[in-house]
Design a protein around this motif. Sequence first.
Motif, PDB file in Angstrom:
ATOM      1  N   TRP A 103       0.840  -1.194   0.000  1.00 59.10           N
ATOM      2  CA  TRP A 103       0.000   0.000   0.000  1.00 59.10           C
ATOM      3  C   TRP A 103       0.879   1.249   0.000  1.00 59.10           C
ATOM      4  O   TRP A 103       1.967   1.265   0.591  1.00 59.10           O
ATOM      5  CB  TRP A 103      -0.904   0.020   1.221  1.00 59.10           C
ATOM      6  N   VAL A 104       0.427   2.310  -0.664  1.00 59.91           N
ATOM      7  CA  VAL A 104       1.163   3.568  -0.676  1.00 59.91           C
ATOM      8  C   VAL A 104       1.294   4.084   0.751  1.00 59.91           C
ATOM      9  O   VAL A 104       0.297   4.172   1.485  1.00 59.91           O
ATOM     10  CB  VAL A 104       0.449   4.609  -1.561  1.00 59.91           C
ATOM     11  N   ALA A 105       2.527   4.423   1.159  1.00 55.02           N
ATOM     12  CA  ALA A 105       2.793   4.816   2.540  1.00 55.02           C
ATOM     13  C   ALA A 105       3.592   6.121   2.554  1.00 55.02           C
ATOM     14  O   ALA A 105       4.809   6.108   2.313  1.00 55.02           O
ATOM     15  CB  ALA A 105       3.573   3.708   3.261  1.00 55.02           C
ATOM     16  N   PRO A 106       2.953   7.254   2.816  1.00 49.33           N
ATOM     17  CA  PRO A 106       3.681   8.526   2.871  1.00 49.33           C
ATOM     18  C   PRO A 106       4.652   8.554   4.051  1.00 49.33           C
ATOM     19  O   PRO A 106       4.426   7.916   5.083  1.00 49.33           O
ATOM     20  CB  PRO A 106       2.572   9.566   3.040  1.00 49.33           C
ATOM     21  N   ASN A 107       5.739   9.296   3.886  1.00 47.93           N
ATOM     22  CA  ASN A 107       6.746   9.414   4.938  1.00 47.93           C
ATOM     23  C   ASN A 107       6.226  10.258   6.094  1.00 47.93           C
ATOM     24  O   ASN A 107       5.577  11.284   5.885  1.00 47.93           O
ATOM     25  CB  ASN A 107       8.016  10.058   4.386  1.00 47.93           C
ATOM     26  N   ARG A 108       6.535   9.810   7.318  1.00 48.18           N
ATOM     27  CA  ARG A 108       6.212  10.566   8.524  1.00 48.18           C
ATOM     28  C   ARG A 108       7.308  10.351   9.566  1.00 48.18           C
ATOM     29  O   ARG A 108       7.884   9.261   9.648  1.00 48.18           O
ATOM     30  CB  ARG A 108       4.871  10.113   9.126  1.00 48.18           C
ATOM     31  N   PRO A 109       7.573  11.370  10.395  1.00 51.73           N
ATOM     32  CA  PRO A 109       8.441  11.164  11.551  1.00 51.73           C
ATOM     33  C   PRO A 109       7.686  10.430  12.646  1.00 51.73           C
ATOM     34  O   PRO A 109       6.486  10.183  12.527  1.00 51.73           O
ATOM     35  CB  PRO A 109       8.793  12.592  11.963  1.00 51.73           C
ATOM     36  N   SER A 110       8.376  10.102  13.720  1.00 47.12           N
ATOM     37  CA  SER A 110       7.717   9.359  14.796  1.00 47.12           C
ATOM     38  C   SER A 110       6.719  10.221  15.570  1.00 47.12           C
ATOM     39  O   SER A 110       5.809   9.696  16.207  1.00 47.12           O
ATOM     40  CB  SER A 110       8.751   8.776  15.758  1.00 47.12           C
ATOM     41  N   GLN A 134       7.039  -2.565  15.915  1.00 41.04           N
ATOM     42  CA  GLN A 134       8.190  -2.786  15.055  1.00 41.04           C
ATOM     43  C   GLN A 134       8.354  -4.286  14.789  1.00 41.04           C
ATOM     44  O   GLN A 134       8.247  -5.099  15.705  1.00 41.04           O
ATOM     45  CB  GLN A 134       9.462  -2.227  15.705  1.00 41.04           C
ATOM     46  N   GLY A 135       8.587  -4.635  13.551  1.00 43.48           N
ATOM     47  CA  GLY A 135       8.674  -6.038  13.146  1.00 43.48           C
ATOM     48  C   GLY A 135       7.457  -6.521  12.399  1.00 43.48           C
ATOM     49  O   GLY A 135       7.527  -7.537  11.693  1.00 43.48           O
ATOM     50  N   PHE A 136       6.326  -5.822  12.534  1.00 41.94           N
ATOM     51  CA  PHE A 136       5.139  -6.178  11.760  1.00 41.94           C
ATOM     52  C   PHE A 136       5.374  -5.835  10.292  1.00 41.94           C
ATOM     53  O   PHE A 136       5.943  -4.792   9.969  1.00 41.94           O
ATOM     54  CB  PHE A 136       3.922  -5.407  12.284  1.00 41.94           C
ATOM     55  N   ASP A 137       4.908  -6.691   9.382  1.00 41.25           N
ATOM     56  CA  ASP A 137       5.105  -6.483   7.956  1.00 41.25           C
ATOM     57  C   ASP A 137       3.752  -6.338   7.260  1.00 41.25           C
ATOM     58  O   ASP A 137       3.072  -7.330   7.001  1.00 41.25           O
ATOM     59  CB  ASP A 137       5.876  -7.654   7.341  1.00 41.25           C
ATOM     60  N   PRO A 170       7.388   6.209  18.911  1.00 42.38           N
ATOM     61  CA  PRO A 170       8.839   6.046  18.863  1.00 42.38           C
ATOM     62  C   PRO A 170       9.261   4.610  18.566  1.00 42.38           C
ATOM     63  O   PRO A 170       8.485   3.669  18.722  1.00 42.38           O
ATOM     64  CB  PRO A 170       9.268   6.453  20.274  1.00 42.38           C
ATOM     65  N   GLY A 171      10.514   4.465  18.142  1.00 42.69           N
ATOM     66  CA  GLY A 171      11.108   3.139  17.968  1.00 42.69           C
ATOM     67  C   GLY A 171      10.637   2.398  16.748  1.00 42.69           C
ATOM     68  O   GLY A 171      10.749   1.178  16.679  1.00 42.69           O
ATOM     69  N   ARG A 172      10.115   3.116  15.759  1.00 41.34           N
ATOM     70  CA  ARG A 172       9.593   2.467  14.554  1.00 41.34           C
ATOM     71  C   ARG A 172      10.295   3.009  13.315  1.00 41.34           C
ATOM     72  O   ARG A 172      10.527   4.212  13.194  1.00 41.34           O
ATOM     73  CB  ARG A 172       8.079   2.691  14.435  1.00 41.34           C
ATOM     74  N   THR A 173      10.585   2.130  12.395  1.00 40.49           N
ATOM     75  CA  THR A 173      11.113   2.518  11.107  1.00 40.49           C
ATOM     76  C   THR A 173      10.375   1.733  10.031  1.00 40.49           C
ATOM     77  O   THR A 173       9.863   0.641  10.281  1.00 40.49           O
ATOM     78  CB  THR A 173      12.621   2.222  10.990  1.00 40.49           C
ATOM     79  N   GLY A 174      10.325   2.303   8.830  1.00 42.82           N
ATOM     80  CA  GLY A 174       9.754   1.588   7.705  1.00 42.82           C
ATOM     81  C   GLY A 174       8.240   1.636   7.673  1.00 42.82           C
ATOM     82  O   GLY A 174       7.590   2.432   8.350  1.00 42.82           O
ATOM     83  N   VAL A 197       1.878   4.327   6.686  1.00 45.65           N
ATOM     84  CA  VAL A 197       2.918   5.346   6.806  1.00 45.65           C
ATOM     85  C   VAL A 197       4.282   4.675   6.728  1.00 45.65           C
ATOM     86  O   VAL A 197       4.427   3.487   7.038  1.00 45.65           O
ATOM     87  CB  VAL A 197       2.817   6.140   8.132  1.00 45.65           C
ATOM     88  N   ASN A 198       5.259   5.462   6.333  1.00 44.11           N
ATOM     89  CA  ASN A 198       6.651   5.018   6.341  1.00 44.11           C
ATOM     90  C   ASN A 198       7.397   5.879   7.348  1.00 44.11           C
ATOM     91  O   ASN A 198       7.664   7.059   7.090  1.00 44.11           O
ATOM     92  CB  ASN A 198       7.278   5.163   4.947  1.00 44.11           C
TER      93      ASN A 198
END
Length: 231
Positions: A103-110, A134-137, A170-174, A197-198
């Motif tokens: 799915w399209v995921a726009p960039n966002r900060p934490s 974190q770790g969910f795909d 916090p603590g999330r990437t991707g 979101v990314n």
Amino acid sequence: MAAVLVALGAGSASAHGAVSDPPSRHYGCYNRWPNGPSQQMATEDPMCYQAWQAEPAAMYNWNGLFREGVAGNHQAAIPDGQLCSGGLTFNGRYAAMDKPGAWVAPNRPSRFTLNLNDTSSHGADYIRVYATKQGFDPKTQPLKWSDLELVGQTGRIPTGTRTPVEINAPGRTGHHILYTVWQASHLDQSYYACSDVNFTDGGDPTITTTTTTTTTTTTGNPRRAARPPSE
């Protein structure tokens, strides 16, 4: 086309709003591709393409993904794997939103501000926003309640075309999913939304997530007293 217009007319009378930024899946598919499926969509936005192919009325009724009579028991009403479709509400109209994929995921900060668009200004008993751990795909895993952590919420508030909810995840990437539960104030109507979101900065996992509760006294609808919701 006639069938689509009939579906649109039937749903619009009872439709009220959605998360607009970052856009919920069904709202984003309509907003980016208002003219329906195309080869460009199939190439650039394949998850929206499959959603349009499955049920165009889901996008034309982007402000109608809700259930009535949930009474705050969201986890009981919405099974795992069906969170993005509101538990296959409206006979599965939004089922394509539950499908894992790119799915399209726009960039966002934490930390950022999520906005909800309440087209009928019905207000909210509360709005809660959850983020996947974190770790969910999202590309391969159907969404479950156990995948989520609360990252933002309000108390009873009036809502409008831009209703902000402060997010701290916090603590999330991707690529992650934000899951919004909006309990409208005018009736026992619960709206649900999956927004992709990314997360770009990763945050700091040592920071404790905080939420902000805002309480505003409003008039009207005296028969529905505010009550602590349960899940």
